[in-house]
Design a protein around this motif. Structure first.
Motif, PDB file in Angstrom:
ATOM      1  N   THR A  71      39.532  46.236   0.993  1.00  0.00           N
ATOM      2  CA  THR A  71      39.296  45.459  -0.132  1.00  0.00           C
ATOM      3  C   THR A  71      37.724  44.917  -0.255  1.00  0.00           C
ATOM      4  O   THR A  71      36.968  45.213   0.795  1.00  0.00           O
ATOM      5  CB  THR A  71      40.099  44.031  -0.244  1.00  0.00           C
ATOM      6  N   GLU A  72      37.238  44.269  -1.376  1.00  0.00           N
ATOM      7  CA  GLU A  72      35.937  43.792  -1.543  1.00  0.00           C
ATOM      8  C   GLU A  72      35.626  42.841  -0.288  1.00  0.00           C
ATOM      9  O   GLU A  72      34.555  42.496  -0.119  1.00  0.00           O
ATOM     10  CB  GLU A  72      35.769  43.506  -2.998  1.00  0.00           C
ATOM     11  N   ARG A  73      36.664  42.171   0.112  1.00  0.00           N
ATOM     12  CA  ARG A  73      36.560  41.019   1.115  1.00  0.00           C
ATOM     13  C   ARG A  73      36.581  41.367   2.426  1.00  0.00           C
ATOM     14  O   ARG A  73      36.682  40.747   3.507  1.00  0.00           O
ATOM     15  CB  ARG A  73      37.538  39.889   0.710  1.00  0.00           C
ATOM     16  N   GLN A  74      36.556  42.698   2.558  1.00  0.00           N
ATOM     17  CA  GLN A  74      36.651  43.425   4.161  1.00  0.00           C
ATOM     18  C   GLN A  74      35.788  42.964   4.957  1.00  0.00           C
ATOM     19  O   GLN A  74      34.451  42.927   4.562  1.00  0.00           O
ATOM     20  CB  GLN A  74      36.764  44.859   4.029  1.00  0.00           C
ATOM     21  N   ASN A 112      29.962  42.644   5.630  1.00  0.00           N
ATOM     22  CA  ASN A 112      30.639  41.546   4.873  1.00  0.00           C
ATOM     23  C   ASN A 112      30.416  40.296   5.783  1.00  0.00           C
ATOM     24  O   ASN A 112      31.320  39.449   5.638  1.00  0.00           O
ATOM     25  CB  ASN A 112      31.737  41.782   4.224  1.00  0.00           C
ATOM     26  N   LYS A 117      26.294  41.856   2.155  1.00  0.00           N
ATOM     27  CA  LYS A 117      26.894  42.500   0.899  1.00  0.00           C
ATOM     28  C   LYS A 117      26.725  43.997   1.193  1.00  0.00           C
ATOM     29  O   LYS A 117      27.281  44.761   0.160  1.00  0.00           O
ATOM     30  CB  LYS A 117      26.402  42.159  -0.515  1.00  0.00           C
ATOM     31  N   SER A 119      27.503  47.037   4.523  1.00  0.00           N
ATOM     32  CA  SER A 119      27.578  47.360   5.881  1.00  0.00           C
ATOM     33  C   SER A 119      26.785  48.229   6.625  1.00  0.00           C
ATOM     34  O   SER A 119      26.273  48.941   6.131  1.00  0.00           O
ATOM     35  CB  SER A 119      29.144  47.902   6.069  1.00  0.00           C
ATOM     36  N   ASP A 160      26.406  50.661   0.991  1.00  0.00           N
ATOM     37  CA  ASP A 160      26.272  49.629  -0.196  1.00  0.00           C
ATOM     38  C   ASP A 160      27.489  48.638  -0.141  1.00  0.00           C
ATOM     39  O   ASP A 160      27.166  47.721  -0.921  1.00  0.00           O
ATOM     40  CB  ASP A 160      25.950  50.175  -1.362  1.00  0.00           C
ATOM     41  N   CYS A 161      28.640  48.479   0.460  1.00  0.00           N
ATOM     42  CA  CYS A 161      29.657  47.709   0.586  1.00  0.00           C
ATOM     43  C   CYS A 161      30.328  47.867   1.755  1.00  0.00           C
ATOM     44  O   CYS A 161      30.198  49.024   2.374  1.00  0.00           O
ATOM     45  CB  CYS A 161      30.548  47.773  -0.643  1.00  0.00           C
ATOM     46  N   SER A 162      31.138  46.941   2.289  1.00  0.00           N
ATOM     47  CA  SER A 162      31.753  46.920   3.716  1.00  0.00           C
ATOM     48  C   SER A 162      32.821  48.101   3.635  1.00  0.00           C
ATOM     49  O   SER A 162      33.430  47.984   4.669  1.00  0.00           O
ATOM     50  CB  SER A 162      32.098  45.675   3.968  1.00  0.00           C
ATOM     51  N   TYR A 163      33.309  48.224   2.525  1.00  0.00           N
ATOM     52  CA  TYR A 163      34.645  49.118   2.481  1.00  0.00           C
ATOM     53  C   TYR A 163      34.781  50.580   1.860  1.00  0.00           C
ATOM     54  O   TYR A 163      35.394  51.358   2.101  1.00  0.00           O
ATOM     55  CB  TYR A 163      35.727  48.524   1.970  1.00  0.00           C
ATOM     56  N   CYS A 164      33.477  50.812   1.210  1.00  0.00           N
ATOM     57  CA  CYS A 164      33.547  52.160   0.344  1.00  0.00           C
ATOM     58  C   CYS A 164      33.158  53.216   0.979  1.00  0.00           C
ATOM     59  O   CYS A 164      33.447  54.461   0.777  1.00  0.00           O
ATOM     60  CB  CYS A 164      32.739  51.810  -1.190  1.00  0.00           C
TER      61      CYS A 164
END
Length: 189
Positions: A71-74, A112, A117, A119, A160-164
């Motif tokens: 999720t975005e909150r990972q 995160n 914002k 990883s 660019d994000c913690s899960y993608c």
């Protein structure tokens, strides 16, 4: 990594062989309470006395946990590290002030954390220094307080994000960072 582990084991065995008497107060096992509080990082260390003022040790940290995965909150704070250290004790091994030199290998995956914002994952290798104090709390128990820093070379890739998993950039370079805060519980044999 395999060469480092072989060197590490050879150093610990050499220290055990160099110890004139493997009786009481020659081997210590420890765990850092601060690491356990840092996202549940599993950790342990073993050290062997090589005389009145010197110990050789090996320690490892491992954290495989991902929180709110996918999720975005990972939040991820995964780490695998192994280090070899030599400690000089000003009074006697496992008691009083100590100074440390160490070599360390580490794999990491952070994301995160503390408002990041993005990883980052990679590998680092280097050397470090540290200092601290071992408080004798019983016949076989110590509380060890200390701080260490390390520097070396790290290779990393940023997403660019913690899960993608979409890479943004990568690099290789030198670093100098705080490494560890010690409040360790030690058992001395």
């Amino acid at each position: 990594m395999k060469r480092f582990l072989i060197l590490l084991m050879a150093a610990v065995l050499a220290a055990m062989h160099a110890a004139p008497d493997c009786s009481a107060q020659k081997i210590g096992v420890s765990t850092n309470i601060i690491d356990w509080c840092n996202y549940g990082t599993l950790n342990a260390g073993v050290s062997v006395s090589a005389g009145q003022h010197l110990t050789a040790g090996v320690s490892a940290r491992y954290n495989p946990w991902f929180f709110a995965g996918g999720t975005e909150r990972q939040v991820n704070h995964a780490v695998r590290s192994v280090s070899l250290d030599l400690r000089y004790w000003t009074w006697h091994v496992y008691s009083g002030w100590w100074f440390m030199l160490k070599g360390q290998l580490q794999e990491f995956n952070y994301g995160n954390i503390h408002g990041m914002k993005f990883s980052e994952q990679g590998r680092a290798r280097g050397a470090g220094i540290g200092a601290g104090y071992a408080l004798m709390t019983g016949t076989h128990w110590n509380l060890d307080f200390g701080l260490s820093f390390w520097g070396g070379v790290r290779e990393w890739r940023r997403y660019d994000c913690s899960y993608c998993g979409s890479p943004v950039k990568s690099g290789k370079g030198f670093f100098i960072l705080p490494d560890n805060v010690f409040v360790s519980l030690c058992y001395i044999f």
